[in-house]
Design a protein around this motif. Structure first.
Motif: not given
Length: 229
Positions: A197-211
């Protein structure tokens, strides 16, 4: 005259081919010796030969029981559940006591049931109140152990034996069932889920920041172009 002498010579002396071979003479001599042997000696020989074959030829002397075969199983439990550790005795066994043990413990006795009653003396305190037999009387040959409220400390190898009465003797069987139980720690599965769950949250956060960064750049470039006009 010579003819008469030849006839007499041929009649008095038998031909050499009529003599029995040496082997035939030996067999005749043996037969005569056996016939001349006293009746008592012949009876003793036959008695000794029959006695020597008694162990193999008499079916009543051969053992009819078969040694129980050890059944081996691996079980994986979950904390809090109830598990059944299987064990069966031969159908013809007159079971009077059932013993479940675990050798890795200081007190090996997990459960002892004798004459349908649990014997609490020398029982491992860890299992007290949590173990019973599936069939307390064990009359059907089912010696399975029921373990309640399974815990990680229950991990280990369990062995099942029984005592039976044969004539005037009480015999303890070898291990008829060996069950290796594994109970994972309660946090093992949850830690993996949390990590995923932590890895998934971090991935989504990074993608959100890039967008968001890309959108910001687009907006800034658009504003600059309008200002130049």
């Amino acid at each position: 005259m010579s003819v008469v002498l030849l006839l007499l010579f041929s009649v008095c002396i038998p031909p050499l081919s009529a003599a029995p071979p040496p082997r035939a003479q030996a067999s005749v001599q043996v037969t005569l010796n056996a016939a001349q042997r006293p009746a008592g000696s012949a009876a003793s020989v036959s008695a000794s030969s029959s006695t020597g074959n008694m162990g193999t030829s008499d079916p009543k002397k051969q053992p009819t029981e078969q040694c129980p075969v050890t059944e081996r199983r691996n079980l994986v439990g979950v904390s809090g559940q109830t598990l059944t550790l299987p064990c069966r005795a031969p159908a013809n066994a007159s079971v009077m006591a059932v013993m479940w043990t675990r050798r890795d413990l200081k007190t090996e006795n997990v459960l002892l049931v004798q004459d349908g009653k649990a014997v609490l003396v020398d029982q491992q305190p860890w299992f007290r109140g949590r173990v019973t037999l599936k069939n307390q009387l064990a009359k059907s040959g089912d010696l399975s152990l029921v373990l309640k409220d399974v815990k990680p400390g229950d991990t280990g190898t369990y062995e099942c034996r029984y005592k039976e009465r044969r004539a005037m003797m009480i015999i303890t069987s070898d291990s008829v069932s060996t069950v290796t139980l594994t109970v994972p720690l309660a946090g093992d599965g949850s830690d993996d889920a949390k990590r995923q769950h932590t890895m998934r949250t971090m991935t989504l956060s990074v993608v959100g920041v890039i967008v968001l960064f890309v959108l910001f750049v687009v907006v800034v470039v658009t504003i600059c172009r309008r200002c130049r006009r």
